[in-house]
Design a protein around this motif. Structure first.
Motif, PDB file in Angstrom:
ATOM      1  N   GLN B  88     105.118 -56.876  70.731  1.00 16.78           N
ATOM      2  CA  GLN B  88     105.710 -56.784  72.069  1.00 16.78           C
ATOM      3  C   GLN B  88     105.088 -57.836  72.972  1.00 16.78           C
ATOM      4  OE1 GLN B  88     108.240 -55.221  73.219  1.00 16.78           O
ATOM      5  NE2 GLN B  88     108.636 -54.090  71.328  1.00 16.78           N
ATOM      6  N   PRO B  89     105.906 -58.674  73.612  1.00 17.56           N
ATOM      7  CA  PRO B  89     105.351 -59.639  74.558  1.00 17.56           C
ATOM      8  C   PRO B  89     104.790 -58.924  75.789  1.00 17.56           C
ATOM      9  CG  PRO B  89     107.745 -59.634  74.667  1.00 17.56           C
ATOM     10  CD  PRO B  89     107.370 -58.728  73.523  1.00 17.56           C
ATOM     11  N   ILE B 168     104.838 -58.629  81.493  1.00 17.98           N
ATOM     12  CA  ILE B 168     105.931 -57.783  80.996  1.00 17.98           C
ATOM     13  C   ILE B 168     105.322 -56.421  80.693  1.00 17.98           C
ATOM     14  CG2 ILE B 168     107.644 -57.437  79.189  1.00 17.98           C
ATOM     15  CD1 ILE B 168     107.613 -60.477  78.740  1.00 17.98           C
ATOM     16  N   GLU B 169     105.733 -55.464  81.449  1.00 20.96           N
ATOM     17  CA  GLU B 169     105.209 -54.098  81.276  1.00 20.96           C
ATOM     18  C   GLU B 169     106.395 -53.214  80.953  1.00 20.96           C
ATOM     19  OE1 GLU B 169     102.539 -51.310  81.038  1.00 20.96           O
ATOM     20  OE2 GLU B 169     101.731 -52.717  82.503  1.00 20.96           O
ATOM     21  N   PRO B 170     106.718 -53.048  79.655  1.00 22.09           N
ATOM     22  CA  PRO B 170     107.899 -52.248  79.346  1.00 22.09           C
ATOM     23  C   PRO B 170     107.760 -50.837  79.913  1.00 22.09           C
ATOM     24  CG  PRO B 170     107.104 -53.349  77.381  1.00 22.09           C
ATOM     25  CD  PRO B 170     106.045 -53.502  78.429  1.00 22.09           C
ATOM     26  N   MET B 171     108.832 -50.360  80.514  1.00 19.34           N
ATOM     27  CA  MET B 171     108.874 -48.990  81.003  1.00 19.34           C
ATOM     28  C   MET B 171     109.409 -48.150  79.855  1.00 19.34           C
ATOM     29  SD  MET B 171     110.276 -46.194  82.172  1.00 19.34           S
ATOM     30  CE  MET B 171     111.968 -46.637  81.849  1.00 19.34           C
ATOM     31  N   VAL B 172     108.577 -47.279  79.306  1.00 17.34           N
ATOM     32  CA  VAL B 172     108.983 -46.487  78.141  1.00 17.34           C
ATOM     33  C   VAL B 172     109.260 -45.061  78.581  1.00 17.34           C
ATOM     34  CG1 VAL B 172     108.360 -45.690  75.839  1.00 17.34           C
ATOM     35  CG2 VAL B 172     107.604 -47.944  76.626  1.00 17.34           C
ATOM     36  N   GLY B 173     110.522 -44.676  78.468  1.00 21.73           N
ATOM     37  CA  GLY B 173     110.875 -43.334  78.921  1.00 21.73           C
ATOM     38  C   GLY B 173     111.712 -42.595  77.899  1.00 21.73           C
TER      39      GLY B 173
END
Lengths: 166, 173
Positions: B88-89, B168-173
């Motif tokens: 994941q970047p 880049i901070e993926p929002m994981v929901g």
């Protein structure tokens, strides 16, 4: 308390709309406790919606407080939530416990206002922004049978930098 | 489990390339994995992970006739890669400036020195022939902070190249 199994697409239940909650009882609060534990057990999970564990009710939990430097409201338990106002549009990366091993860019409103009920049926009104607003919009989509895959934006669109105007 | 191959095809762009090549692969019993395909300067470039119970030469034969008719060059390599190996970047880098030689080499050279692992790079030339504008977007993984990266690339920005970092901070929901 229990960590519930998370449904993974292509489970059809993830594409079905959820029904409003009508009874605010112990069973509901016990379920919310399990749902929150399930969210916290997921790696990096900042939100969860009841349909992700096979419960077709309009219940979501969002808690982005673990992320640094964010404006947030702590742990939000939102029942029968409705977004009443959207403003601005911003692209961000999203992943989902129900879609493992994939993240993608999605456009979301920068600012939202919403009303909802809490675990005891009391009315909530909130204004949220940025990452928290994104998490809420992602979770509310689950209540309508939508995944972030339904809203993907090409990564190539990122070629043109997102200018932030003050 | 059938082995994986990297299939690359390049040629003059025209409608229907993807459909014909993927149909030939499908009819030949191949499965597709991750792929990237795009138009570059009037050409169309395809890179596909292809799984097939054979060898590189057989995979090439699956698409040989269609590739020849479409005017595509074909290259196939056996690879050791597999699916579900994403990194994941955590950082994106947007770069733009008046087009000149060396922008990519200088920016990526500076990034490499701080261990920036490029996972995706796309660039384009906008503007016009008189005033071409080079635009590049990179995503990658890096242990350095935005501030550290800004300091590392500061000499390049002094030459009029705009460089913008964003986590880049993926929002994981």
């Amino acid at each position: 308390m229990a960590v519930l199994p998370v449904l993974v697409f292509p489970d059809e239940r993830l594409k079905q709309p959820a029904q409003p909650v009508g009874h605010f009882d112990h069973a509901l609060r016990d379920f919310i406790t399990d749902l929150e534990q399930t969210m916290r057990a997921g790696p990096g999970g900042v939100g969860i919606a009841a349909p992700q564990v096979g419960c077709q009710q309009r219940i979501v939990i969002v808690d982005v407080s673990s992320k640094p430097k964010l404006v947030h409201h702590g742990c939000l338990i939102l029942i029968n939530p409705e977004i009443t106002y959207r403003d601005g549009s911003v692209m961000g990366r999203e992943g989902c416990m129900s879609v493992p091993d994939f993240t993608g860019n999605v456009m979301r409103a920068q600012n939202i206002k919403l009303c909802a009920l809490d675990a005891r049926g009391a009315k909530l009104e909130l204004a949220c922004t940025g990452y928290e607003a994104r998490a809420i919009q992602h979770e509310l989509d689950h209540l309508d049978g939508l995944l972030f895959l339904d809203r993907l934006v090409s990564r190539r669109t990122d070629l043109f930098p997102r200018k932030k105007y003050q | 489990m059938a082995p994986w191959f990297m299939l690359a095809l390049v040629g003059r762009d025209q409608a229907g390339i993807v459909a014909r090549i993927t149909q030939a692969l499908y009819q030949g019993g191949a499965n597709l994995g991750e792929a990237s395909m795009l138009r570059l300067g009037g050409n169309f470039a395809m890179m596909l992970m292809v799984s097939h119970a054979s060898d590189a030469r057989a995979v090439e034969q699956l698409v040989a006739r269609d590739a020849q008719e479409l005017g595509l060059t074909v290259h196939v390599d056996a690879i050791t890669g597999q699916l579900h190996r994403h990194i994941q970047p955590n950082m994106s880098v947007s770069v733009y400036g008046a087009d000149r030689s060396g922008i990519v080499a200088r920016v990526t050279g500076a990034l490499a020195k701080v261990g920036f692992h490029i996972l995706n790079l796309e660039s384009d030339v906008g503007g016009n022939d008189q005033q071409p504008l080079y635009i590049m977007h990179i995503e990658g993984h890096c242990a350095s902070s935005v501030e550290q990266l800004q300091a590392t690339l500061e000499p390049i920005t002094r030459d009029g190249i705009q460089i913008h970092f964003e986590t880049i901070e993926p929002m994981v929901g």
